[in-house]
Design a protein around this motif. Structure first.
Motif, PDB file in Angstrom:
ATOM      1  N   MET A   1      19.641 -32.390  24.781  1.00 47.77           N
ATOM      2  CA  MET A   1      18.458 -32.911  24.152  1.00 47.77           C
ATOM      3  C   MET A   1      17.594 -32.765  25.316  1.00 47.77           C
ATOM      4  N   PRO A   2      16.722 -31.580  24.677  1.00 44.94           N
ATOM      5  CA  PRO A   2      15.595 -30.736  25.100  1.00 44.94           C
ATOM      6  C   PRO A   2      14.198 -31.778  24.251  1.00 44.94           C
ATOM      7  N   ILE A   3      13.404 -31.833  26.064  1.00 45.28           N
ATOM      8  CA  ILE A   3      12.440 -33.064  26.044  1.00 45.28           C
ATOM      9  C   ILE A   3      10.960 -32.522  26.656  1.00 45.28           C
ATOM     10  N   CYS A   4       9.861 -32.183  25.828  1.00 43.86           N
ATOM     11  CA  CYS A   4       8.180 -31.285  25.737  1.00 43.86           C
ATOM     12  C   CYS A   4       8.193 -32.139  27.105  1.00 43.86           C
ATOM     13  N   VAL A   5       7.080 -31.492  28.755  1.00 46.70           N
ATOM     14  CA  VAL A   5       6.550 -32.267  28.930  1.00 46.70           C
ATOM     15  C   VAL A   5       5.897 -31.797  29.402  1.00 46.70           C
ATOM     16  N   SER A   6       3.982 -31.922  29.602  1.00 43.97           N
ATOM     17  CA  SER A   6       3.023 -31.389  29.011  1.00 43.97           C
ATOM     18  C   SER A   6       2.268 -31.219  30.448  1.00 43.97           C
ATOM     19  N   PHE A   7       1.374 -30.189  31.093  1.00 46.21           N
ATOM     20  CA  PHE A   7       0.621 -30.364  32.620  1.00 46.21           C
ATOM     21  C   PHE A   7      -0.848 -29.625  31.799  1.00 46.21           C
ATOM     22  N   ALA A   8      -1.939 -30.712  32.420  1.00 44.66           N
ATOM     23  CA  ALA A   8      -3.085 -29.768  32.166  1.00 44.66           C
ATOM     24  C   ALA A   8      -3.589 -29.518  33.686  1.00 44.66           C
ATOM     25  N   PHE A   9      -4.511 -28.619  33.304  1.00 42.04           N
ATOM     26  CA  PHE A   9      -5.513 -27.757  34.096  1.00 42.04           C
ATOM     27  C   PHE A   9      -6.645 -28.236  34.279  1.00 42.04           C
ATOM     28  N   PHE A  10      -7.343 -28.181  35.845  1.00 39.25           N
ATOM     29  CA  PHE A  10      -8.990 -28.678  35.594  1.00 39.25           C
ATOM     30  C   PHE A  10      -9.432 -27.994  37.249  1.00 39.25           C
ATOM     31  N   GLN A  11     -10.865 -27.033  36.283  1.00 39.06           N
ATOM     32  CA  GLN A  11     -11.431 -26.527  37.113  1.00 39.06           C
ATOM     33  C   GLN A  11     -10.212 -24.609  37.734  1.00 39.06           C
TER      34      GLN A  11
END
Length: 435
Positions: free
Chosen positions: A190-200
């Motif tokens: 079961m592949p699951i996506c995880v998102s990461f947001a970058f700032f500066q």
């Protein structure tokens, strides 16, 4: 319709909060929003809620001819739709750049990672295979669509059951759910996506960004992984340069999050299967609490029903007895009446204007004598004379014609001589100028 942009004050406020390691919803930097999974009445239907982001997943199947270059493999198709119901920024019937990117990422995450055994979908080699279609509808948009869509797709595939078939020679028999139990799909992982947001430029990092955080972020990193810590796909967008240590740190965080989400999915599937076997409430009806079915519900108050008859008799004894003599109604005018004591009913009274009209009508009905008519004639002559002496000022600059008409008066004179009718018509037309 374009989405409403954030003001400069809002952007500075969000970035300042991120610098202080604070988020608007109270989460920490590496915290995920609350994940909720609910299933429909049919197999293969589910709703995944990631915070306020809500995605509906539905799986369907049909027998089709296989692709020429893959004669013994089934077909797996994914389709994500962003409707205006989720956000006014999405336009119907038009594929935006975001939609194309999300669909391609889902295909790489689920189909290219071989999470489903497509060879088990083959019925007759080169002739009949199962085509599995996964339709995803975004019901509400509050950020991080790809994570919610990937979880909804894998949950719907795990929950789906296809009809059973049998092959005897060249004859293929398709059985209904009443004849044979449906068959689940063969899922390897079961592949699951995880998102990461970058700032500066990668200085600050947030997991599971919300919609407002996505508007001010500099870049996004999406990692798809299963519980065995095998990376299925990885994608970076936004044009930022990430270091090797940053990517390794994100992969470690992804492994922890994927393990937690996978355990939650398995528990939800097991609970749904147990409830369906017991015949209890399952589907969306189970996910709705009883207290929220009727929002405007009056709470029932406890009432003591002991000695009800005695209490009623006591109340009746204390009440005033009804009067034996009934008051006769008084009819003031037609359609109105008064019963008992009270103020006089004024519904039948005439108003002042109506009283004047009534008096005029009564005066007209009275007989006119000769003396009264003579007095009226003299008054008319006097009125004409006074009008000649007075100066009339007109409001307009143009001249106006004023016509004074006197009613025709018939004088009847009685005496010893025969009756004679004397008629006199008085009329005067004047032309007056502006003074």
């Amino acid at each position: 319709m374009k989405e409403t942009p954030l003001s400069n004050c809002e952007k500075r406020f969000l970035l300042r909060a991120i610098e202080e390691r604070k988020r608007l919803d109270g989460r920490q930097c590496y915290d995920y929003r609350n994940l909720r999974i609910s299933f429909g009445a049919d197999y293969g239907c589910c709703i995944v809620e990631l915070g306020k982001t809500r995605v509906l997943g539905q799986v369907s199947c049909e027998l089709v001819s296989p692709k020429p270059n893959r004669a013994i493999e089934g077909i797996l198709f994914f389709n994500l739709e962003l409707s205006p119901m989720a956000s006014p920024a999405f336009e119907p019937g038009r594929q935006s750049e975001l939609l194309v990117k999300l669909n391609r990422l889902l295909e790489r995450c689920l189909r290219n990672s071989k999470c489903i055994d497509t060879e088990s979908l083959c019925v007759v080699a080169g002739e009949k295979v199962w085509q599995i279609r996964v339709d995803l509808h975004l019901l509400n948009h509050n950020g991080n669509i790809i994570d919610a869509a990937s979880i909804a797709a894998i949950v719907a595939l795990c929950h789906f059951r296809r009809p059973d078939v049998s092959v005897q020679g060249e004859e293929v028999t398709l059985y209904t759910p009443e004849e044979r139990d449906p068959v689940p799909l063969s899922i390897h992982h079961m592949p699951i996506c995880v998102s990461f947001a970058f700032f500066q430029q990668g200085t600050y990092l947030l997991v599971d960004p919300s919609e407002q955080e996505e508007r001010v972020m500099d870049g996004l990193l999406v990692i798809a992984m299963n519980k065995h810590r095998e990376i299925c796909t990885i994608q970076s967008s936004g044009g930022i340069m990430l270091l090797k240590d940053q990517v390794l740190r994100c992969s470690k965080i992804t492994g922890v999050k994927v393990t937690e989400i996978t355990e939650l999915i398995q528990k939800a599937l097991e609970n749904d299967q147990k409830v369906r076997k017991k015949g209890g409430k399952f589907g969306f009806a189970e996910s709705i609490p009883n207290q929220r079915i009727t929002a405007f519900k009056i709470e029932q108050a406890a009432i003591d029903t002991n000695d009800v008859q005695e209490q009623a008799e006591e109340i009746i004894s204390k009440a005033f007895p009804p009067s034996e003599v009934l008051t006769k109604p008084i009819l003031w005018t037609s359609g109105t009446a008064q019963i008992g004591e009270g103020l006089e009913n004024s519904w039948g009274d005439f108003e002042e204007s109506e009283k004047e009209d009534e008096e005029d009508e009564v005066a007209e009905d009275e007989p006119v004598t000769v003396e009264d008519q003579n007095m009226e004639t003299e008054d008319a002559h006097v009125g004409t004379k006074n009008q000649n002496d007075e100066t009339i000022v007109l409001s307009d600059s143009e001249e106006e014609d004023v016509v004074i008409l006197e009613p025709e008066i018939t004088l009847v004179r009685t005496g010893s001589s025969p009756k004679q009718d004397i008629s006199k018509k008085i009329g005067k037309k004047k032309k007056k100028s502006v003074c």
